[in-house]
Each structure stands twice: as C-alpha cells, then as structure tokens.
Design a protein around this motif. Structure first.
Motif, PDB file in Angstrom:
ATOM      1  N   LEU A   1      64.310  70.544  29.909  1.00  0.00           N
ATOM      2  CA  LEU A   1      63.417  71.432  30.658  1.00  0.00           C
ATOM      3  C   LEU A   1      62.092  71.603  29.924  1.00  0.00           C
ATOM      4  O   LEU A   1      62.073  71.896  28.732  1.00  0.00           O
ATOM      5  CB  LEU A   1      64.054  72.814  30.837  1.00  0.00           C
ATOM      6  N   PHE A   2      60.992  71.397  30.649  1.00  0.00           N
ATOM      7  CA  PHE A   2      59.674  71.724  30.133  1.00  0.00           C
ATOM      8  C   PHE A   2      59.250  73.021  30.807  1.00  0.00           C
ATOM      9  O   PHE A   2      59.095  73.061  32.034  1.00  0.00           O
ATOM     10  CB  PHE A   2      58.684  70.596  30.434  1.00  0.00           C
ATOM     11  N   VAL A   3      59.047  74.069  30.022  1.00  0.00           N
ATOM     12  CA  VAL A   3      58.837  75.408  30.580  1.00  0.00           C
ATOM     13  C   VAL A   3      57.502  75.989  30.128  1.00  0.00           C
ATOM     14  O   VAL A   3      57.157  75.929  28.940  1.00  0.00           O
ATOM     15  CB  VAL A   3      59.982  76.352  30.148  1.00  0.00           C
ATOM     16  N   GLN A   4      56.777  76.543  31.074  1.00  0.00           N
ATOM     17  CA  GLN A   4      55.512  77.208  30.763  1.00  0.00           C
ATOM     18  C   GLN A   4      55.789  78.421  29.883  1.00  0.00           C
ATOM     19  O   GLN A   4      56.546  79.315  30.256  1.00  0.00           O
ATOM     20  CB  GLN A   4      54.827  77.641  32.060  1.00  0.00           C
ATOM     21  N   SER A   5      55.169  78.469  28.711  1.00  0.00           N
ATOM     22  CA  SER A   5      55.436  79.551  27.757  1.00  0.00           C
ATOM     23  C   SER A   5      54.597  80.789  28.020  1.00  0.00           C
ATOM     24  O   SER A   5      54.938  81.884  27.560  1.00  0.00           O
ATOM     25  CB  SER A   5      55.165  79.063  26.329  1.00  0.00           C
ATOM     26  N   ASN A   6      53.503  80.646  28.762  1.00  0.00           N
ATOM     27  CA  ASN A   6      52.564  81.755  28.967  1.00  0.00           C
ATOM     28  C   ASN A   6      52.579  82.265  30.403  1.00  0.00           C
ATOM     29  O   ASN A   6      51.535  82.513  30.995  1.00  0.00           O
ATOM     30  CB  ASN A   6      51.145  81.323  28.579  1.00  0.00           C
TER      31      ASN A   6
ATOM     32  N   ILE B   1      61.828  72.675  26.082  1.00  0.00           N
ATOM     33  CA  ILE B   1      60.578  72.558  25.344  1.00  0.00           C
ATOM     34  C   ILE B   1      59.541  73.436  26.042  1.00  0.00           C
ATOM     35  O   ILE B   1      59.258  73.248  27.225  1.00  0.00           O
ATOM     36  CB  ILE B   1      60.081  71.095  25.295  1.00  0.00           C
ATOM     37  N   THR B   2      58.998  74.415  25.317  1.00  0.00           N
ATOM     38  CA  THR B   2      57.991  75.293  25.905  1.00  0.00           C
ATOM     39  C   THR B   2      56.598  74.724  25.658  1.00  0.00           C
ATOM     40  O   THR B   2      56.324  74.137  24.612  1.00  0.00           O
ATOM     41  CB  THR B   2      58.070  76.713  25.316  1.00  0.00           C
ATOM     42  N   MET B   3      55.733  74.890  26.647  1.00  0.00           N
ATOM     43  CA  MET B   3      54.357  74.415  26.550  1.00  0.00           C
ATOM     44  C   MET B   3      53.425  75.451  27.162  1.00  0.00           C
ATOM     45  O   MET B   3      53.724  76.009  28.213  1.00  0.00           O
ATOM     46  CB  MET B   3      54.185  73.089  27.295  1.00  0.00           C
ATOM     47  N   GLU B   4      52.306  75.670  26.502  1.00  0.00           N
ATOM     48  CA  GLU B   4      51.312  76.588  27.049  1.00  0.00           C
ATOM     49  C   GLU B   4      50.420  75.825  28.022  1.00  0.00           C
ATOM     50  O   GLU B   4      49.905  74.759  27.704  1.00  0.00           O
ATOM     51  CB  GLU B   4      50.470  77.196  25.937  1.00  0.00           C
ATOM     52  N   GLY B   5      50.253  76.355  29.206  1.00  0.00           N
ATOM     53  CA  GLY B   5      49.431  75.682  30.207  1.00  0.00           C
ATOM     54  C   GLY B   5      49.583  76.324  31.564  1.00  0.00           C
ATOM     55  O   GLY B   5      50.140  77.415  31.696  1.00  0.00           O
ATOM     56  N   SER B   6      49.103  75.640  32.575  1.00  0.00           N
ATOM     57  CA  SER B   6      49.179  76.146  33.942  1.00  0.00           C
ATOM     58  C   SER B   6      50.540  75.818  34.553  1.00  0.00           C
ATOM     59  O   SER B   6      51.400  75.214  33.915  1.00  0.00           O
ATOM     60  CB  SER B   6      48.071  75.524  34.801  1.00  0.00           C
ATOM     61  N   HIS B   7      50.701  76.198  35.807  1.00  0.00           N
ATOM     62  CA  HIS B   7      51.944  75.902  36.524  1.00  0.00           C
ATOM     63  C   HIS B   7      52.218  74.403  36.562  1.00  0.00           C
ATOM     64  O   HIS B   7      53.349  73.965  36.406  1.00  0.00           O
ATOM     65  CB  HIS B   7      51.814  76.438  37.949  1.00  0.00           C
ATOM     66  N   TYR B   8      51.163  73.607  36.736  1.00  0.00           N
ATOM     67  CA  TYR B   8      51.310  72.157  36.791  1.00  0.00           C
ATOM     68  C   TYR B   8      51.113  71.573  35.396  1.00  0.00           C
ATOM     69  O   TYR B   8      50.065  70.993  35.102  1.00  0.00           O
ATOM     70  CB  TYR B   8      50.313  71.561  37.790  1.00  0.00           C
TER      71      TYR B   8
END
Length: 270
Positions: free
Chosen positions: A210-215, A239-246
């Motif tokens: 899973l790639f999940v938006q952290s913010n 795996i968390t990533m900072e970014g937008s919905h896409y």
C-alpha cells in the motif's frame, strides 16, 4: 382619476409582462444556442481525440485497454473513481514500469475511450467486467495495481477469483482517495459499495503493498486505517508518501522503484 390611474397600472403591468416575456424568450433562445454550440463543440472535439490502445469485447460493448512493454510479468492497472482518461493519467507510471514489465491499463466502462453502460455500477458488476476484459486478453497471471477506489474493488476481485492469485502476486494500491451516466452511477453506488466491502478482507497469503498519503488533513485515521488493512496479509507492507491524492502523478519514480524492490522480496513469477 381612479380610472386613469388604473389604466396606467395596467399599462405598466403589460409592459413588465412584455419585458419579462422577452427576457425569458431571450434566455430560452440563449440556452438553445448554447446547447447546440455545446453539441457541435463536443462533436468537433471528439474528432480531435487521438485513439490509443485497443478494444476488447465485454458484455457486447467495447472496453479500451492499453498495453506497453513486453516483460515476462504482467501488471494490470486500474484507475481511481472519476479519472477521465486512465491511460493518460497513468502514463508516467507506465513509462517507468514498462521497461521491465508488460503493463496493461484498463479503462472501465464510462472511462476514457470505453463505451458507457446502463448496468448499475455496483462492485460486483465492475469487477466482473474488468475480469472479463483480462480474460479476453488471454492474461491468467498478473499483478493487480490500482489507485483509490480500486482498493475496495480489488478486495472483492481477489475474493471472487481466488484461483488467479498465488504468493508471487500482490496488489498495489497507491493511496485511497466526468460526468457521464456510467461514471455518475458508480459515484451513486460508492456508499453501498463501501458498506459491502467492509465484510471482505485480503487473503492472508496474498502479498499487499500500500502506498498511502501521509498528509491527509481531512482524516486523521487515514494512516492507521491502512495499517490495519495491510496487517491482513502475511507479506503486507505500507509505504507512506507526502503528496496529493494522486500520488502517482508526482511520485511515479518512487512508486515504481519501491514496487520493483518489493517484487524481488516476495519471489518473482515463474
């Protein structure tokens, strides 16, 4: 005096009636012209669309799919809800993955260049149609990779077709997260689809990445919810990533790199 005053009032009323009638007539004429211009514009713009991909026959209609790359392992890409053109939306990620994989991007009914359908946009119908498209392409071993609502559809998919997944296969969901009748019907069914999906879980032996938006400021439980979901799999990883919905728009290199590394950890396809 009273008679003259009454006549003036009636004249004013008639005048206002004529003015309002004229305004309404002009408005109707304007809306009619706008409608005609819109129809013509849509027709002209439609002719300017450059076709991509190929069609497969699903339920008597045409579903558009795009294939890039010739690797031994196949990735089937599915879009988030409301994505106008899934192929173009995923293009950066497709370019990153296709040198090593065969990437198949599917545009469900109502999306991209695919036909619309009058069938209700329930999870069961959508999953069945996507599965039929995969079968029409002769693909029987693949990695299912999707964005947003596909996470929900994916759980139903692997429960409906368990014989097509082994330990070497996994699901990539890059962050949970148009207006044609098919897409709008899917939107209307989101609540019911989510409720029905609460009863389903990932198979324990199915690797899940899973790639999940952290913010995500709108939902403080966003990361914990996905942590609980990934624990359903013995080989689950988040795996968390900072970014937008896409996330795949700006983090496509990171997503592709992490995906390739994960695939090496869980044994490649044979």
């Amino acid at each position: 005096m009273e008679i003259k005053k009454g006549n003036r009032i009636r004249k004013k009323q008639k005048l206002w009636s004529k003015i309002i009638g004229g305004l309404l007539g002009a408005l109707v004429l304007f809306m009619g012209i706008l409608f005609i211009v819109n129809v013509i514009s849509n027709g002209v713009e439609k002719k300017k669309i450059e076709p991509y991909g190929q069609y497969v026959n699903v339920d008597g209609k045409k579903m558009n799919v795009f294939i890039q790359g010739s690797g031994e392992q196949t990735i089937v890409l599915l879009p988030g809800q409301g994505t106008p053109s899934p192929v173009l939306d995923f293009k950066l990620l497709i370019d990153e993955l296709s040198p090593e994989y065969k990437v198949v991007a599917i545009e469900p009914f109502g999306y991209g260049l695919s036909d619309e359908t009058e069938k209700e946009r329930t999870t069961e119908n959508i999953v069945s149609e996507v599965h039929e498209a995969v079968q029409q392409l002769g693909i029987d071993r693949y990695v299912l990779m999707g964005h947003s609502i596909t996470g929900l559809y994916g759980v139903s998919y692997v429960n409906s077709y368990p014989d097509e997944y082994t330990k070497e296969q996994m699901r990539l969901i890059s962050n949970q997260v148009a207006t044609n009748p098919t897409m709008m019907d899917e939107l209307r069914h989101l609540g019911t689809n989510f409720k029905n999906g609460e009863r389903l879980t990932y198979p324990n032996d199915l690797p899940v990445l899973l790639f999940v938006q952290s913010n995500n400021e709108n939902n403080e439980q966003w990361v914990p919810l996905h942590e609980a979901q990934v624990k359903q799999s013995a080989q689950g990883k988040m795996i968390t990533m900072e970014g937008s919905h896409y996330l795949h728009h700006t983090k496509f290199k990171e997503i592709a790199g992490a995906f390739k590394a994960y695939m090496k950890q869980i044994q490649p396809f044979k």
